[in-house]
Each structure stands twice: as C-alpha cells, then as structure tokens.
Design a protein around this motif. Sequence first.
Motif, PDB file in Angstrom:
ATOM      1  N   GLY A  41       7.110  -1.959  -1.372  1.00  0.00           N
ATOM      2  CA  GLY A  41       8.482  -1.931  -0.886  1.00  0.00           C
ATOM      3  C   GLY A  41       8.628  -1.142   0.398  1.00  0.00           C
ATOM      4  O   GLY A  41       7.861  -1.302   1.351  1.00  0.00           O
ATOM      5  N   PRO A  42       9.609  -0.213   0.463  1.00  0.00           N
ATOM      6  CA  PRO A  42       9.899   0.494   1.720  1.00  0.00           C
ATOM      7  C   PRO A  42       9.041   1.723   1.993  1.00  0.00           C
ATOM      8  O   PRO A  42       9.308   2.462   2.934  1.00  0.00           O
ATOM      9  CB  PRO A  42      11.366   0.900   1.524  1.00  0.00           C
ATOM     10  CG  PRO A  42      11.477   1.146   0.050  1.00  0.00           C
ATOM     11  CD  PRO A  42      10.590   0.093  -0.586  1.00  0.00           C
ATOM     12  N   LEU A  43       8.015   1.975   1.195  1.00  0.00           N
ATOM     13  CA  LEU A  43       7.215   3.186   1.414  1.00  0.00           C
ATOM     14  C   LEU A  43       6.562   3.160   2.799  1.00  0.00           C
ATOM     15  O   LEU A  43       6.143   2.103   3.286  1.00  0.00           O
ATOM     16  CB  LEU A  43       6.135   3.300   0.343  1.00  0.00           C
ATOM     17  CG  LEU A  43       6.598   3.587  -1.089  1.00  0.00           C
ATOM     18  CD1 LEU A  43       5.397   3.671  -2.010  1.00  0.00           C
ATOM     19  CD2 LEU A  43       7.390   4.882  -1.159  1.00  0.00           C
ATOM     20  N   PRO A  44       6.460   4.308   3.445  1.00  0.00           N
ATOM     21  CA  PRO A  44       5.822   4.359   4.767  1.00  0.00           C
ATOM     22  C   PRO A  44       4.331   4.053   4.685  1.00  0.00           C
ATOM     23  O   PRO A  44       3.723   4.104   3.616  1.00  0.00           O
ATOM     24  CB  PRO A  44       6.066   5.808   5.217  1.00  0.00           C
ATOM     25  CG  PRO A  44       6.256   6.570   3.945  1.00  0.00           C
ATOM     26  CD  PRO A  44       6.945   5.629   2.995  1.00  0.00           C
ATOM     27  N   ASN A  45       3.736   3.751   5.844  1.00  0.00           N
ATOM     28  CA  ASN A  45       2.327   3.370   5.905  1.00  0.00           C
ATOM     29  C   ASN A  45       1.379   4.552   6.083  1.00  0.00           C
ATOM     30  O   ASN A  45       0.243   4.387   6.485  1.00  0.00           O
ATOM     31  CB  ASN A  45       2.094   2.390   7.063  1.00  0.00           C
ATOM     32  CG  ASN A  45       2.781   1.059   6.823  1.00  0.00           C
ATOM     33  OD1 ASN A  45       2.949   0.650   5.684  1.00  0.00           O
ATOM     34  ND2 ASN A  45       3.176   0.393   7.888  1.00  0.00           N
ATOM     35  N   ALA A  46       1.834   5.757   5.780  1.00  0.00           N
ATOM     36  CA  ALA A  46       1.072   6.948   6.129  1.00  0.00           C
ATOM     37  C   ALA A  46      -0.126   7.216   5.227  1.00  0.00           C
ATOM     38  O   ALA A  46      -1.068   7.883   5.645  1.00  0.00           O
ATOM     39  CB  ALA A  46       2.000   8.165   6.121  1.00  0.00           C
TER      40      ALA A  46
ATOM     41  N   ARG B 123      -8.819   1.675  -4.483  1.00  0.00           N
ATOM     42  CA  ARG B 123      -8.086   2.357  -3.426  1.00  0.00           C
ATOM     43  C   ARG B 123      -7.770   1.360  -2.322  1.00  0.00           C
ATOM     44  O   ARG B 123      -8.662   0.648  -1.843  1.00  0.00           O
ATOM     45  CB  ARG B 123      -8.914   3.518  -2.876  1.00  0.00           C
ATOM     46  CG  ARG B 123      -8.186   4.380  -1.834  1.00  0.00           C
ATOM     47  CD  ARG B 123      -9.091   5.552  -1.443  1.00  0.00           C
ATOM     48  NE  ARG B 123      -8.516   6.368  -0.384  1.00  0.00           N
ATOM     49  CZ  ARG B 123      -7.665   7.363  -0.576  1.00  0.00           C
ATOM     50  NH1 ARG B 123      -7.294   7.671  -1.824  1.00  0.00           N
ATOM     51  NH2 ARG B 123      -7.194   8.068   0.429  1.00  0.00           N
ATOM     52  N   TYR B 124      -6.518   1.305  -1.906  1.00  0.00           N
ATOM     53  CA  TYR B 124      -6.055   0.355  -0.895  1.00  0.00           C
ATOM     54  C   TYR B 124      -5.685   1.120   0.382  1.00  0.00           C
ATOM     55  O   TYR B 124      -5.185   2.254   0.336  1.00  0.00           O
ATOM     56  CB  TYR B 124      -4.824  -0.412  -1.386  1.00  0.00           C
ATOM     57  CG  TYR B 124      -5.068  -1.253  -2.617  1.00  0.00           C
ATOM     58  CD1 TYR B 124      -5.298  -2.615  -2.525  1.00  0.00           C
ATOM     59  CD2 TYR B 124      -5.070  -0.674  -3.890  1.00  0.00           C
ATOM     60  CE1 TYR B 124      -5.504  -3.399  -3.657  1.00  0.00           C
ATOM     61  CE2 TYR B 124      -5.288  -1.441  -5.020  1.00  0.00           C
ATOM     62  CZ  TYR B 124      -5.509  -2.795  -4.907  1.00  0.00           C
ATOM     63  OH  TYR B 124      -5.713  -3.559  -6.040  1.00  0.00           O
ATOM     64  N   GLY B 125      -5.895   0.496   1.521  1.00  0.00           N
ATOM     65  CA  GLY B 125      -5.616   1.122   2.804  1.00  0.00           C
ATOM     66  C   GLY B 125      -4.133   1.354   3.037  1.00  0.00           C
ATOM     67  O   GLY B 125      -3.278   0.702   2.428  1.00  0.00           O
ATOM     68  N   PRO B 126      -3.787   2.277   3.939  1.00  0.00           N
ATOM     69  CA  PRO B 126      -2.379   2.638   4.157  1.00  0.00           C
ATOM     70  C   PRO B 126      -1.533   1.515   4.726  1.00  0.00           C
ATOM     71  O   PRO B 126      -0.304   1.548   4.594  1.00  0.00           O
ATOM     72  CB  PRO B 126      -2.470   3.833   5.131  1.00  0.00           C
ATOM     73  CG  PRO B 126      -3.814   3.716   5.766  1.00  0.00           C
ATOM     74  CD  PRO B 126      -4.711   3.113   4.744  1.00  0.00           C
ATOM     75  N   GLN B 127      -2.144   0.514   5.365  1.00  0.00           N
ATOM     76  CA  GLN B 127      -1.359  -0.573   5.943  1.00  0.00           C
ATOM     77  C   GLN B 127      -1.065  -1.694   4.952  1.00  0.00           C
ATOM     78  O   GLN B 127      -0.273  -2.587   5.246  1.00  0.00           O
ATOM     79  CB  GLN B 127      -2.105  -1.171   7.159  1.00  0.00           C
ATOM     80  CG  GLN B 127      -2.385  -0.164   8.253  1.00  0.00           C
ATOM     81  CD  GLN B 127      -1.127   0.496   8.790  1.00  0.00           C
ATOM     82  OE1 GLN B 127      -0.116  -0.174   8.994  1.00  0.00           O
ATOM     83  NE2 GLN B 127      -1.176   1.799   8.991  1.00  0.00           N
ATOM     84  N   GLN B 128      -1.680  -1.658   3.797  1.00  0.00           N
ATOM     85  CA  GLN B 128      -1.472  -2.711   2.812  1.00  0.00           C
ATOM     86  C   GLN B 128      -0.173  -2.475   2.048  1.00  0.00           C
ATOM     87  O   GLN B 128       0.045  -1.392   1.492  1.00  0.00           O
ATOM     88  CB  GLN B 128      -2.657  -2.775   1.839  1.00  0.00           C
ATOM     89  CG  GLN B 128      -3.953  -3.241   2.490  1.00  0.00           C
ATOM     90  CD  GLN B 128      -5.089  -3.299   1.500  1.00  0.00           C
ATOM     91  OE1 GLN B 128      -5.869  -2.352   1.375  1.00  0.00           O
ATOM     92  NE2 GLN B 128      -5.208  -4.409   0.787  1.00  0.00           N
ATOM     93  N   ARG B 129       0.701  -3.483   2.007  1.00  0.00           N
ATOM     94  CA  ARG B 129       2.011  -3.367   1.387  1.00  0.00           C
ATOM     95  C   ARG B 129       2.084  -4.057   0.026  1.00  0.00           C
ATOM     96  O   ARG B 129       2.818  -3.633  -0.859  1.00  0.00           O
ATOM     97  CB  ARG B 129       3.098  -3.974   2.295  1.00  0.00           C
ATOM     98  CG  ARG B 129       2.990  -3.573   3.744  1.00  0.00           C
ATOM     99  CD  ARG B 129       3.049  -2.066   3.936  1.00  0.00           C
ATOM    100  NE  ARG B 129       4.294  -1.528   3.398  1.00  0.00           N
ATOM    101  CZ  ARG B 129       4.457  -0.275   3.037  1.00  0.00           C
ATOM    102  NH1 ARG B 129       3.461   0.567   3.100  1.00  0.00           N
ATOM    103  NH2 ARG B 129       5.619   0.142   2.579  1.00  0.00           N
TER     104      ARG B 129
END
Length: 579
Positions: A518-523, A542-548
């Motif tokens: 959802g709206p979580l930041p990509n940090a 573990r998934y990368g920070p850019q994966q939504r």
Amino acid sequence: MLSTSPVAAPRGANPARRHCLRLLLLLLWCGAAPRAHALQGLTGVHDPSTIVKQGNTYWVFATGQGIYSLYSTDLVNWTPGPRAVFVNNAYPGWINTKVPGFAGNFWAPECVFQNGKYYLYYSCSTFGSKVSAIGLATNVTLDPASPSYNWVDEGEVISTNANSPVNAIDPAVYRDASNNLWMTYGSYFGGIRTVQLDAATGKPLAGATQNAVANGDVEAAYVARRGAFYYLFINRGTCCQGISSTYRILVGRSASPAGPFLDQNGVDLNANGGTLLLSGAGRYRGPGHTGIFEENGATYFSHHYYDSYDNGAPKLGLAQLTWSAAGWPVVSRDWLGPASGTGAAGRFTIAAGPAASNLVWQSQGCTGAAGQAIVQATPAAGTCQQWDFTALGNGDYKITSALGGLAAGTANCSDANFALLQLGTYTGQDCQQFHLDRASDGSLVLAALSSNRVVEVPFASTAPGAQLGIFDYNGCACQHWFVTPVGTTTATAGSARLAGVSLYPVPAERGAFTVDLGPLPNAEATTVTVTDLLGKVVYCRRYGPQQRQLAVAAGLAPGIYQVRVQRGAASLTQKQTVQ
C-alpha cells in the motif's frame, strides 16, 4: 430515490413476502432519520454472501435486481457497487427456460475464489415456487474499473421443478479436509441438501449423492470446517417482515462433510435440531444468512438483520465469531466484552490509530472532575490514562475514567459534527454510549449512539492536549483506536504497527498470495515469514525496498498459517487460510 436503494428483494417460500418487500422499501425511504449504524455507510443488504477480498477491497454480493453488491476497504464503511452483475437486466437466456416468469431479481448469491477466478453462484426463482435454478458466473476480477472485468455465464449448476423433493436456492460452497469442493442449497421446500462439486467446473460431480442434512422451516445454509468437524449453520423462522421477523441462526456439526449434523444435544438437524447461535436482540432483529471471514487475528461473522432503530430496514451486520472450549461457535457483537453478554469488559488504554500520533486518551488535568476535557496525551503511567469499558450488549459500551469513574460523552449531549468529549456523571443517555466496530487492521471505531458520528482527533492533530470530538466517519487514522488491556505490553500504535498492508486473496489458493504494501514508503526492505500453527517456519523471504506487491509462492498445503510482514521495527502479523 428507489433507483439507488441498496435494499434488495427478500427471498423465500411464502408468496406474502412480495408485500413485505414493498413494506420494507417504504419504511426505509419514508421513515424517520436513522440513528447510529452498527457499521458506517449505505449498509442496506439482504442475504449477503461471504466476504471475499481482492487487493485492498472487500466485497459482498446480495439479493437484488441483476445481483447487488457492496464494497469496503476497511470492513467498516460500505459503499454500493457501481453496477449490478447483470447490467440492465441482461441476464443469461437459459434462466427463463428453467424458471418461467423470472424477472431478474436474483436471490442469495455466494462468491468464492478458485482456479484463478471468482465463482459467483446465484439463485433464480419466483415466490412460493420450487421451480428454481442455481446458476454460475465467473470473472477474473471484482474491480469494475479493470479492463479485464467481465462476468462470463457458466450456465446452470442445478435446477428443480414443481415435482422435485428440494428447492434449488441459497447456494453456499465449502471445502473438506481433502480440499474437495461441496455445495449446500435448499429451503423450506424439502430442506437442505449437500452435494460434492467438480472443483474444475464448480458444478456437481457426475453421479454425486444429494445428502439431506436439515429439514423443517430451514433456509440459508452455510458450512465451515474447523478442526475435525464441519459446522452447518442454518436459519429457522420467518424472514422479510422487518422488526417482526423471527429469523434466527442455529448450528450443528458433523465429522463428515456430508453429515449427519447434530446439535449440542445430539439432535439431528434433519429432525428439526439445531443449537441456537444468534437471535433477535435489541436493534438487531431477525438475523440471517451466515458468512465467515477470517483475517488479521479475527473471525468476522457476516449476516443481515432488520434494524429496529431504522424502521426495520435490512442491513449488513459483522459480529465476532469465537469458539468455546467444547468446540462450538459463539457469536457476539461485543468486540471487547465477554461473549456471554453484558458485564464489565475491563480496563484499557486507548491509543491513536496507525499513521497517527501514538498518543493516548487522557482526562485533562488528571483530576477526574466533571466537565474535564478528554484529550490526547503522551503515554505515561497513571489512572487518568486508563478507561473502564462496560459492555451494554450488542456491541455498545459505557466508557468511564479509571480516575473518578465519570463517563465519557459529548459536551451538552450534542450529536453535531465537532462536538467535543468530556467527563460527566453517567445518566444512560445515548451521547454517553458508544458502539464499537472492528476495522480490518485490528483498530476499533467508536460511534456515539446519539448520532452516526465517530470519536476522532479533530483535524487529525498530532499535538498533545488536543481535545477529542465526534465527526462523520471518513476512514482517517485519527478515527481509529487501538484499545489495549492495562498491564499488557502489546504494541498499540503506528510506530510498531504496519499500516495499509493487505494480504490477498483470502483464502489463498494452492499456497500463493500477495502482500500489498500500500502507501508505505520505499525506504526499507520487507521480510515475509510464514509459520504453521505449531510455529514452524515454512516460508521466509526478504524483498527489496522498491517492491510494492510481494508475491508469496509458498506452495502451502491447505490449512491456517501465520504471516508476519516486517519492515525495520514495524510489523504486521495476521492469519492466512490456504485452500
């Protein structure tokens, strides 16, 4: 106004119910202004299907012209679907060959996700007749805005005629311990039947046995499996008569998906048995049409009821389903109180919802005096930040300060937007009583019974000292509260709780599902861990920070699992059912 009415024609075997429909419509639209709703929004509905979730949206289908629907993003506020399943009465032509005189008013649909599609079962009949049919339509999406949205006619599932021993209405679908697909259906005319379905087609297996499992004044069957038992929920009594409806929900269980189903006294539901589970009480008259949906640590028991606070209008109800030590279902509207009814629910702290301030309710000045404002404050030890909830029944509560025992209510008993909360002597007025509904993220929404307005931090302020008030529900995090028993260490607010995360579909099929951030930041990166009920880790990635949208392809066997989504210090844990 009738063209936009969410009220749908009630089904049944009694021809007099046609008159009842007209009466319900008249009462809904011509009566006095409604009082507080158990849920927010346009919740008018009859014969709701089991809740089904796609993405961040929950859907319920219901009796109505062309098949009516409601949707929600938080299980609190519900909105009518933008169009019927069969738009402009363009329903399949085969129906009228099976049910002459049918005019597009579909009864009691049920929707399940399987084989990568949504299977929508529906009933076609006319009042007082066994000339009926259950049909099936499929769609790859429930989102009407999607370019892939298209209901495909899959034809007849089962039909009956005037000489049939049973009536082909009220379908409900369930799976057994071996993941085989089954359907219940039937009514007053001949009772309830179960039959195994072909999981590929969604229709009865060739030569499958029709099992008689309940008789008498019975409708709206639904089966759920838990542990070693299958639980058959049924309705007895009369529906569709507003506050005079005698509908009530009963239950029996069996070790076999085909029955026989016995109640707690050992009486077969085929011999007019059934243990009473939910009957009319207070504003909630004639509850009917069970559905069960599990998510985020809670089991929601969906049904319709006739609202005596709103001239008997039929509405969607969501109650809490728990289980007794003896393995029998218990339904309560009291999300904090004891399942058995009224009584002190306990002492709690009340913290602001996710993405809000992590501040808690406090009586300003900490004297507990009458007229003292109720504000949000930084958490600290002290009874002026502790609140006693007393269950008044049917999900309504009195909230009193642990310091002095005075009750929370609106100043001057106002029910207007922006009315502020303060302490006062409890007099039993509805401005001092609050209805609690549980949102999908586990937070609670507190609606003042004097209005349909909910407790919030005005203007979503994050400043300590801001006085609380009431306002129309809009889904703001400032209107959601985490109510935690005093003395526990459970995290109660946004800094430790992930907000806006969704798992879908529910249930998952073949162990594959999606975690939508959802709206979580990509940090930050995200870790998804799946454990079985014994605590064994069966999946971790573990998934990368850019994966939504995180695809979880765990290949899990059918069952119930715990899914933990972790980002830094914040996490979300909820149950996921796999079929």
